[in-house]
Design a protein around this motif. Structure first.
Motif, PDB file in Angstrom:
ATOM      1  N   THR A 424       0.885  -1.125  -0.075  1.00 17.76           N
ATOM      2  CA  THR A 424      -0.033   0.083   0.067  1.00 17.76           C
ATOM      3  C   THR A 424       0.702   1.303   0.262  1.00 17.76           C
ATOM      4  OG1 THR A 424      -0.310  -0.229   2.476  1.00 17.76           O
ATOM      5  CG2 THR A 424      -1.871  -0.964   1.084  1.00 17.76           C
ATOM      6  N   SER A 425       2.189   1.106   0.267  1.00 19.26           N
ATOM      7  CA  SER A 425       2.988   2.307   0.135  1.00 19.26           C
ATOM      8  C   SER A 425       4.427   1.630  -0.383  1.00 19.26           C
ATOM      9  CB  SER A 425       3.417   2.881   1.493  1.00 19.26           C
ATOM     10  OG  SER A 425       4.428   2.163   2.207  1.00 19.26           O
ATOM     11  N   GLU A 430      13.283  -2.662   2.338  1.00 21.61           N
ATOM     12  CA  GLU A 430      13.748  -3.673   3.079  1.00 21.61           C
ATOM     13  C   GLU A 430      13.368  -4.975   2.514  1.00 21.61           C
ATOM     14  OE1 GLU A 430      14.213  -5.731   7.263  1.00 21.61           O
ATOM     15  OE2 GLU A 430      13.343  -3.770   7.271  1.00 21.61           O
ATOM     16  N   LEU A 431      11.982  -4.940   2.073  1.00 19.92           N
ATOM     17  CA  LEU A 431      11.258  -6.242   1.623  1.00 19.92           C
ATOM     18  C   LEU A 431      12.056  -6.426   0.260  1.00 19.92           C
ATOM     19  CD1 LEU A 431       9.111  -8.364   1.419  1.00 19.92           C
ATOM     20  CD2 LEU A 431       7.463  -6.776   0.679  1.00 19.92           C
ATOM     21  N   ILE A 432      12.144  -5.526  -0.627  1.00 24.09           N
ATOM     22  CA  ILE A 432      12.503  -5.624  -1.907  1.00 24.09           C
ATOM     23  C   ILE A 432      13.958  -6.451  -1.989  1.00 24.09           C
ATOM     24  CG2 ILE A 432      13.149  -4.624  -4.111  1.00 24.09           C
ATOM     25  CD1 ILE A 432      10.169  -4.617  -3.467  1.00 24.09           C
ATOM     26  N   PHE A 448       4.781   0.252  -6.347  1.00 25.14           N
ATOM     27  CA  PHE A 448       5.817   1.081  -6.447  1.00 25.14           C
ATOM     28  C   PHE A 448       5.648   1.957  -7.343  1.00 25.14           C
ATOM     29  CE2 PHE A 448       7.288  -1.968  -3.211  1.00 25.14           C
ATOM     30  CZ  PHE A 448       8.312  -1.199  -2.600  1.00 25.14           C
ATOM     31  N   HIS A 449       4.725   1.943  -8.285  1.00 29.55           N
ATOM     32  CA  HIS A 449       4.257   2.928  -9.313  1.00 29.55           C
ATOM     33  C   HIS A 449       5.282   2.741 -10.236  1.00 29.55           C
ATOM     34  CE1 HIS A 449       1.402   4.020  -6.158  1.00 29.55           C
ATOM     35  NE2 HIS A 449       2.622   4.564  -5.498  1.00 29.55           N
ATOM     36  N   LYS A 450       5.519   1.780 -10.814  1.00 31.37           N
ATOM     37  CA  LYS A 450       6.433   1.693 -12.048  1.00 31.37           C
ATOM     38  C   LYS A 450       6.503   0.301 -12.776  1.00 31.37           C
ATOM     39  CE  LYS A 450      10.597   0.430  -8.900  1.00 31.37           C
ATOM     40  NZ  LYS A 450      11.865   0.798  -8.385  1.00 31.37           N
ATOM     41  N   VAL A 457      12.758  -9.879  -9.659  1.00 29.92           N
ATOM     42  CA  VAL A 457      11.784  -9.043  -9.188  1.00 29.92           C
ATOM     43  C   VAL A 457      10.832  -8.051 -10.284  1.00 29.92           C
ATOM     44  CG1 VAL A 457      10.871  -7.262  -7.644  1.00 29.92           C
ATOM     45  CG2 VAL A 457      12.516  -8.802  -6.861  1.00 29.92           C
ATOM     46  N   LEU A 458       9.509  -8.422 -10.776  1.00 28.50           N
ATOM     47  CA  LEU A 458       9.033  -7.586 -11.855  1.00 28.50           C
ATOM     48  C   LEU A 458       8.154  -6.692 -11.244  1.00 28.50           C
ATOM     49  CD1 LEU A 458       8.058  -7.292 -14.621  1.00 28.50           C
ATOM     50  CD2 LEU A 458       6.694  -9.032 -14.413  1.00 28.50           C
ATOM     51  N   PHE A 459       8.466  -5.324 -11.553  1.00 26.08           N
ATOM     52  CA  PHE A 459       7.525  -4.400 -11.070  1.00 26.08           C
ATOM     53  C   PHE A 459       6.482  -4.141 -11.940  1.00 26.08           C
ATOM     54  CE2 PHE A 459      11.554  -3.585  -8.643  1.00 26.08           C
ATOM     55  CZ  PHE A 459      11.017  -3.432  -7.318  1.00 26.08           C
ATOM     56  N   ARG A 460       5.400  -3.749 -11.357  1.00 26.08           N
ATOM     57  CA  ARG A 460       3.983  -3.403 -12.179  1.00 26.08           C
ATOM     58  C   ARG A 460       3.427  -2.329 -11.689  1.00 26.08           C
ATOM     59  NH1 ARG A 460       3.555  -7.368 -16.245  1.00 26.08           N
ATOM     60  NH2 ARG A 460       3.261  -9.658 -15.727  1.00 26.08           N
ATOM     61  N   SER A 461       3.027  -1.385 -12.596  1.00 23.93           N
ATOM     62  CA  SER A 461       2.150  -0.226 -11.913  1.00 23.93           C
ATOM     63  C   SER A 461       0.675  -0.998 -12.127  1.00 23.93           C
ATOM     64  CB  SER A 461       2.423   0.902 -13.135  1.00 23.93           C
ATOM     65  OG  SER A 461       2.044   0.653 -14.365  1.00 23.93           O
ATOM     66  N   PHE A 462      -0.237  -0.042 -11.369  1.00 21.25           N
ATOM     67  CA  PHE A 462      -1.439  -0.685 -11.256  1.00 21.25           C
ATOM     68  C   PHE A 462      -2.184  -0.402 -12.680  1.00 21.25           C
ATOM     69  CE2 PHE A 462      -6.023  -0.330 -10.296  1.00 21.25           C
ATOM     70  CZ  PHE A 462      -6.394  -1.341  -9.466  1.00 21.25           C
TER      71      PHE A 462
END
Length: 572
Positions: A424-425, A430-432, A448-450, A457-462
């Motif tokens: 949620t934020s 540390e988790l990443i 993480f808005h990206k 680790v694959l980051f996705r925006s919403f």
């Protein structure tokens, strides 16, 4: 209807646009052989009627109009004589009196003078045009809540000839004049006319104007307001709002921040207000900074939000206020004296009896104070929950099953290889780092808005559709303690490792019950040992969810409870 029957013109059909009337309008209309179509604001009702019409000419009349003898035939004769495309007639007061007669004659004179400059008029004068021209301009503009008649006349007047007819006269009621006074009503129309002549649009809010005057109506108007922090409140509110609209309720919605952005793309009549936001640092809620951050905006938000809500309340006349943990609507309900219905997951904190570890005592006290401050003396309280500690007051408070998006219900879950991580934020770095250290595992991370990949680790925006796919095929879920995400995970039989934002008691309580019910684990912090232990037990947790979690197939039970509660409050 009697005045229409008296006309010396019978090649016509009468169509009534009914806007949820509770008197005998529909019954009387049917007795005269009229067609009935759904109404609403004037533009909607007129367009619905025009769509149903089969004739070549359209005559739009207000409900309180009375036709003088030979009105229709004389109007058509003059209309065709001058080869017009659109026209209005002139008005005469139904109620006699010197002031009434002078004021209406002056209105006729002024309208004729203005029409020499540009096509101008209002629905109360009666509007006559061809259906082909109506369709050519796309009908009345339903996005306008005031001045839709003038806008319509101007648009057709640009492609055809317009005239204020000399002969036919329309009798109109003076009840609005009597209720609001000649001075006030004249000033309102003068202001609207000046703006319209300048090519500007006018709204009901600007004029402090309402289309209702002394008429009893069905109680079906709702102010719905929700907390704007995160997307959980917005996602479930979208389901509720769509249901209420489909059930025939008229809604105005208030939201802040991301909730406003989300809902304004889905619905009309969504208004933006200022809201409260929590400051997060290093996966911890910083309450001192939160207080300072919000207090600088509270004075202006209080003034602006209440002014906006109050002005809209004067026009819309809500019968009830529903709040999904939104502060200002709670104040408004008490100011205007209408019932307040609270529906959220937060009130389990204050309205239920349960035990939580002593180390969270200060966080609990703070959370209770916030909940009490946000919502005061609600007439009814509905609590979304997947855990059900004993309620303190069962007369006015009850649990309801969590709202789940239809798209989630439609998914067929599969146990895949990746782990879904939802935050949620974006402060939990540390988790990443921990996830990246587990290079043999695949993590898909939201929050993480990206959109980028960092090793495993694959980051996705919403994006909702992508999230549904990732959710469906996830092996399990790592999240904070956000209520909506946890409930959707349980619906999809995904074990949950919950690491609540530190000091955020609502998330802590959600996580505590995830662990107590055997659906996953709750930890204040996460490390390699905790992650390994959790992953080793996911099959057991999944089995517990399948055997013990009460899954629904839709939201019908919760929504029906909401509707019955609304109806009870309408008529208490």
């Amino acid at each position: 209807m009697t005045s229409i029957q008296r006309q010396n013109f019978d090649d016509l059909e009468v169509i009534i646009a009914d806007a949820h009337s509770v008197d005998k309008t529909v019954e009387i209309a049917k007795s005269y052989g009229c067609k009935i179509v759904p109404g609403g604001l004037p533009a909607t009702g007129r367009n619905n009627g025009a769509n149903e019409a089969t004739g070549e000419l359209l005559l739009f009349l207000d409900a309180d109009s009375v036709l003088t003898n030979n009105y229709i035939s004389s109007a058509i004769e003059e209309f065709e004589l001058h080869n017009l495309g659109i026209a209005i007639t002139q008005i005469v007061p139904l109620e006699k009196g010197f002031i009434n007669q002078i004021s209406h004659e002056f209105a006729n004179y002024l309208t004729k003078m203005i029409s020499e400059i540009k096509p101008h008029g209002a629905g109360c004068y009666g509007i006559l045009t061809y259906k082909s021209l109506h369709e050519k301009v796309g009908g009345f503009n339903e996005h306008l809540d005031f001045g839709e008649d003038t806008d319509y006349i101007e648009r057709i007047g640009k492609i055809s000839r317009f005239k204020v007819l000399d002969t036919p006269r329309l009798l109109i009621s003076t009840r609005r004049l009597e209720e609001e006074g000649l001075k006030d009503i004249s000033l309102k129309y003068a202001r609207s006319t000046v703006k319209q002549l300048a090519g500007k649009k006018v709204t009901l809010e600007e004029l402090d104007y309402s289309f209702e005057h002394g008429v009893q109506r069905k109680k079906n108007r709702i102010f719905y307001s929700l907390c704007g922090e995160g997307l959980g409140h917005a996602i479930r509110s979208a389901v509720v709002i769509e249901y209420l609209i489909n059930e025939g309720y008229d809604l105005i919605v208030f939201a802040s921040d991301r909730a406003y952005q989300y809902l304004s793309n889905k619905f009309e009549n969504v208004y933006e207000i200022g809201g409260f936001n929590t400051v997060y640092e290093d996966n911890r809620a910083r309450y001192k900074k939160t207080f300072v951050y919000n207090m600088k905006d509270v004075p202006s938000d209080l003034k602006n939000n209440i002014n906006k809500m109050y002005k809209l309340a004067r026009k819309f006349h809500p019968d009830i206020v529903i709040s999904d943990f939104e502060f200002y609507s709670n104040l408004l309900a008490h100011i205007i004296g209408v019932p307040l219905l609270s529906i959220d997951n937060m009130h389990v904190i204050t309205e239920a009896r349960y035990n939580s570890p002593a180390k969270y005592a200060k966080d609990k006290i703070f959370a209770e104070a916030v909940v009490h401050a946000f919502i005061q003396r609600a007439d009814r309280t509905l609590i979304y929950s997947y855990f059900y500690p004993t309620l303190k007051n069962k007369k006015t408070t009850q649990y309801v099953h969590p709202i789940i998006r239809d798209e989630i219900y439609a998914l067929k879950p599969h146990v895949g290889e990746h782990i879904l991580v939802y935050q949620t934020s974006d402060s939990n770095n540390e988790l990443i780092e921990l996830l990246k250290n587990n290079s043999n595992k695949k993590f898909i991370v939201y929050g993480f808005h990206k959109d980028e990949r960092d090793e495993n680790v694959l980051f996705r925006s919403f994006k909702e559709e992508q999230l549904f796919e990732d959710f469906k095929d996830a092996k399990c879920v790592i999240t904070n303690g956000g209520f909506s995400l946890i409930t959707e995970a349980l619906q999809l039989e995904k074990p949950v490792l919950s690491i609540p934002v530190n000091k955020q008691y609502e998330q802590i309580l959600n996580a505590l019950f995830v662990e107590r019910l055997g659906y996953g684990e709750h930890h204040d912090h996460v490390n390699q040992i905790i992650l390994d232990n959790f992953l080793n037990k996911v099959d057991t947790y999944r089995k517990n969810i399948k055997e013990n979690y009460h899954k629904h197939t839709d939201n019908a039970e919760t929504l029906e409870t909401l509707k019955s509660t609304i109806e009870e409050l309408f008529y208490e």
